[in-house]
Design a protein around this motif. Sequence first.
Motif, mmCIF file in Angstrom:
data_model
loop_
_atom_site.group_PDB
_atom_site.id
_atom_site.type_symbol
_atom_site.label_atom_id
_atom_site.label_comp_id
_atom_site.label_asym_id
_atom_site.label_seq_id
_atom_site.Cartn_x
_atom_site.Cartn_y
_atom_site.Cartn_z
ATOM 1 N N GLY A 1 37.766 -20.168 86.207
ATOM 2 C CA GLY A 1 38.155 -20.751 87.474
ATOM 3 C C GLY A 1 39.096 -21.927 87.305
ATOM 4 N N VAL A 2 39.598 -22.424 88.423
ATOM 5 C CA VAL A 2 40.475 -23.594 88.418
ATOM 6 C C VAL A 2 39.647 -24.825 88.071
ATOM 7 C CG1 VAL A 2 42.034 -25.011 89.789
ATOM 8 C CG2 VAL A 2 41.988 -22.532 90.113
ATOM 9 N N GLU A 3 40.036 -25.510 86.998
ATOM 10 C CA GLU A 3 39.297 -26.670 86.523
ATOM 11 C C GLU A 3 40.204 -27.887 86.449
ATOM 12 O OE1 GLU A 3 37.846 -25.418 82.764
ATOM 13 O OE2 GLU A 3 36.414 -23.962 83.576
ATOM 14 N N GLU A 4 39.636 -29.004 86.024
ATOM 15 C CA GLU A 4 40.414 -30.233 85.851
ATOM 16 C C GLU A 4 41.273 -30.123 84.607
ATOM 17 O OE1 GLU A 4 39.642 -35.086 85.706
ATOM 18 O OE2 GLU A 4 38.043 -33.694 86.267
ATOM 19 N N PRO A 5 42.505 -30.638 84.631
ATOM 20 C CA PRO A 5 43.366 -30.548 83.443
ATOM 21 C C PRO A 5 42.711 -31.175 82.221
ATOM 22 C CG PRO A 5 44.630 -31.264 85.346
ATOM 23 C CD PRO A 5 43.188 -31.270 85.765
ATOM 24 N N SER B 1 44.446 -31.573 79.018
ATOM 25 C CA SER B 1 45.396 -32.322 78.197
ATOM 26 C C SER B 1 46.262 -33.284 78.997
ATOM 27 C CB SER B 1 46.305 -31.348 77.430
ATOM 28 O OG SER B 1 47.016 -30.518 78.329
ATOM 29 N N GLU B 2 46.242 -33.211 80.312
ATOM 30 C CA GLU B 2 47.048 -34.099 81.162
ATOM 31 C C GLU B 2 46.145 -34.734 82.211
ATOM 32 O OE1 GLU B 2 51.140 -32.476 82.095
ATOM 33 O OE2 GLU B 2 50.149 -30.660 81.386
ATOM 34 N N VAL B 3 45.256 -35.576 81.741
ATOM 35 C CA VAL B 3 44.273 -36.205 82.618
ATOM 36 C C VAL B 3 44.937 -37.322 83.416
ATOM 37 C CG1 VAL B 3 42.045 -37.383 82.679
ATOM 38 C CG2 VAL B 3 42.492 -35.650 80.938
ATOM 39 N N SER B 4 44.559 -37.453 84.669
ATOM 40 C CA SER B 4 45.081 -38.526 85.512
ATOM 41 C C SER B 4 43.942 -39.138 86.314
ATOM 42 C CB SER B 4 46.158 -37.993 86.465
ATOM 43 O OG SER B 4 45.604 -37.081 87.386
ATOM 44 N N ILE B 5 44.077 -40.431 86.596
ATOM 45 C CA ILE B 5 43.076 -41.123 87.403
ATOM 46 C C ILE B 5 43.309 -40.847 88.876
ATOM 47 C CG2 ILE B 5 42.162 -43.390 88.031
ATOM 48 C CD1 ILE B 5 42.920 -44.349 85.241
ATOM 49 N N ARG B 6 44.576 -40.827 89.266
ATOM 50 C CA ARG B 6 44.921 -40.577 90.667
ATOM 51 C C ARG B 6 45.791 -39.333 90.744
ATOM 52 N NH1 ARG B 6 47.708 -44.942 94.863
ATOM 53 N NH2 ARG B 6 47.659 -43.597 96.714
ATOM 54 N N GLY B 7 45.475 -38.468 91.691
ATOM 55 C CA GLY B 7 46.249 -37.246 91.854
ATOM 56 C C GLY B 7 45.359 -36.019 91.888
ATOM 57 N N PRO B 8 45.944 -34.843 92.027
ATOM 58 C CA PRO B 8 45.161 -33.599 92.087
ATOM 59 C C PRO B 8 44.379 -33.375 90.807
ATOM 60 C CG PRO B 8 47.411 -33.234 92.828
ATOM 61 C CD PRO B 8 47.377 -34.608 92.244
ATOM 62 N N ARG B 9 43.286 -32.636 90.924
ATOM 63 C CA ARG B 9 42.429 -32.334 89.781
ATOM 64 C C ARG B 9 42.471 -30.845 89.451
ATOM 65 N NH1 ARG B 9 42.293 -37.217 89.776
ATOM 66 N NH2 ARG B 9 40.491 -38.567 89.478
ATOM 67 N N GLU B 10 43.569 -30.193 89.737
ATOM 68 C CA GLU B 10 43.686 -28.762 89.498
ATOM 69 C C GLU B 10 44.601 -28.497 88.315
ATOM 70 O OE1 GLU B 10 43.161 -26.805 93.934
ATOM 71 O OE2 GLU B 10 45.149 -27.438 93.281
ATOM 72 N N SER B 11 44.267 -27.472 87.558
ATOM 73 C CA SER B 11 45.103 -27.041 86.448
ATOM 74 C C SER B 11 45.274 -25.532 86.506
ATOM 75 C CB SER B 11 44.483 -27.445 85.107
ATOM 76 O OG SER B 11 43.282 -26.729 84.883
ATOM 77 N N PHE B 12 46.279 -25.051 85.804
ATOM 78 C CA PHE B 12 46.506 -23.616 85.738
ATOM 79 C C PHE B 12 45.374 -22.933 84.971
ATOM 80 C CE2 PHE B 12 51.183 -24.723 86.107
ATOM 81 C CZ PHE B 12 51.291 -24.241 87.403
ATOM 82 N N THR B 13 45.210 -21.641 85.224
ATOM 83 C CA THR B 13 44.246 -20.822 84.490
ATOM 84 C C THR B 13 45.012 -19.735 83.731
ATOM 85 O OG1 THR B 13 43.892 -19.154 86.224
ATOM 86 C CG2 THR B 13 42.640 -21.202 86.394
ATOM 87 N N GLU B 14 44.266 -18.802 83.154
ATOM 88 C CA GLU B 14 44.893 -17.709 82.422
ATOM 89 C C GLU B 14 45.298 -16.547 83.334
ATOM 90 O OE1 GLU B 14 42.876 -20.261 79.656
ATOM 91 O OE2 GLU B 14 42.146 -19.265 81.463
ATOM 92 N N THR B 15 45.082 -16.672 84.635
ATOM 93 C CA THR B 15 45.405 -15.615 85.585
ATOM 94 C C THR B 15 46.713 -15.920 86.291
ATOM 95 O OG1 THR B 15 43.027 -15.363 85.946
ATOM 96 C CG2 THR B 15 44.492 -14.205 87.454
ATOM 97 N N LEU B 16 47.678 -15.027 86.155
ATOM 98 C CA LEU B 16 49.012 -15.270 86.695
ATOM 99 C C LEU B 16 48.991 -15.403 88.215
ATOM 100 C CD1 LEU B 16 52.002 -15.525 85.948
ATOM 101 C CD2 LEU B 16 52.194 -13.042 86.209
ATOM 102 N N GLN B 17 48.220 -14.550 88.906
ATOM 103 C CA GLN B 17 48.189 -14.605 90.366
ATOM 104 C C GLN B 17 47.609 -15.925 90.868
ATOM 105 O OE1 GLN B 17 47.220 -12.083 88.517
ATOM 106 N NE2 GLN B 17 48.564 -10.398 89.119
ATOM 107 N N VAL B 18 46.607 -16.450 90.163
ATOM 108 C CA VAL B 18 46.041 -17.744 90.545
ATOM 109 C C VAL B 18 47.073 -18.846 90.369
ATOM 110 C CG1 VAL B 18 44.264 -19.451 89.995
ATOM 111 C CG2 VAL B 18 43.683 -17.021 90.038
#
Length: 496
Positions: free
Chosen positions: A139-143, A145-162
């Motif tokens: 599923g979509v999880e928190e990044p 390798s590119e952690v941020s304090i402020r901003g979105p908490r979404e990262s890419f997954t292994e599924t192209l459509q997602v």
Amino acid sequence: MKSSSNSVTYPQEIISTDLAENEALLQHVFAQCFDIVFQRVVLSDECTILMVYVDGMIDKNVFTSPLFQSWLVEKSGVSDKETVDYPILKEHFAVVRPLRNECRLKEIAESILQAYLAVFIDGEPDAILLETASLELRGVEEPASEVSIRGPRESFTETLQVNTSLIRRRIQTPVLKFESVVLGTFSKTKVVIAYMEGRARPDLVELVKQRMSTIRMDIVLDSGYIEEFIEDKSFTPFPQVMNTERPDIVAANLMEGKVAILTDGSPQALLVPMTFWTAFQAVEDYYERFLYSSLVKWTRFILFSISLYLPSLYVAITTFHPQLLPSNFLLSITSAREGVPFPAVVEALLMEFLFEGLREAGVRLPKAVGSAVSIVGALVIGEAAVRAGMVSAPMVIIVSITGIASFAIPRYNMSIPFRILRFPLLLISGVLGLFGVAMGTIIILIHMARLESFGVAYLSPIAPFQPDQIKDVLLRAPWPKMTSLKAFIHRKPTRR
């Protein structure tokens, strides 16, 4: 990993109208493949179908849907069923799932391996291919390798459509284009080229497509395979293609006119063109207020300089130019180095190599023990080395500061070249002193000035100098002052 000649041979090009013959053809193609399921179902006295699919890759809920169950009946109970013809059956399947017709054996076999359900009807020359993919996906999880304090908490997954949907959710306009290509002779990996029509230069998009079309590989497992094929120069430590796992970064770069490349099975997207200065831009620079972001950006530049030059300057000054140091500081270093059997350059190389080894061990070990081993290892080994007289305490401090400073570069792939260049700079500083450090710096700058990424100068907008673009390189100007597109968007790329 180049394309080989060990391809699959197909008995014939077009399938037959005979159900038994089609089953025999596919069993020949998928010989010794236990996960390929062949399932015959009798719909009526005059209609028998054959379903072929990969076990574990299709959504089996399609078999239990009311629409599907109204037709698919066990053989023992079909004697009183009404006659089923092909158009009615096709119309019914179209209600259940999206479908297409195919008569070529190769295309049918490849579609089955791509999680399609192939339905063959006795007496019909075409197979019905239904989209029924269902895989165990992350599923979509928190990044990570590119952690941020402020901003979105979404990262890419292994599924192209997602991944494409995460971008589309942020840029909701039909001018955002996703063009699909397939790479890999055996993997058949789907790759998407994303760009903003009207903002990305057409010649840049065409250059990306042209370089992608030259890729010939048996299998493509990650975007890193593609990166080395499309970059301008391979024999350089500096990356010319930016990678990220954050959809917000991809969306922002697409708005600037860049082109993104997304690979099925990889959580990392590629962005082109890339410049040297983009490696020092963190995602939080555009979420925090501009004063704080500008100060942090300058802090990164200073820490980057420390990570590259501090060991070399220490070796050059203590070996060739001790008169540059205050007397008390020089006496402190001399007393600390008393009894150390190695010259400063060997001492620095030994400690740098040890630090890189600890860093690599910390990355490869399990997370539960990796950080503990690297930290404890550095403390214990460093203290023991100083007590044994193998290295001096100032050298341990220098290497530790250098290592900490290298972690301040937001892009991991940009920290790698400076970790590599640190060693030749150490060697040349141990031979020529500060003159060697200056010569090494000039060579690095000349090399970087000659680099290009898809026709864009690597040091742009500093070299060539573009004053109107400095507001987003050395500083982070307020948002009302950054409404124009980047200057490199309007430059024409060069072809290799």
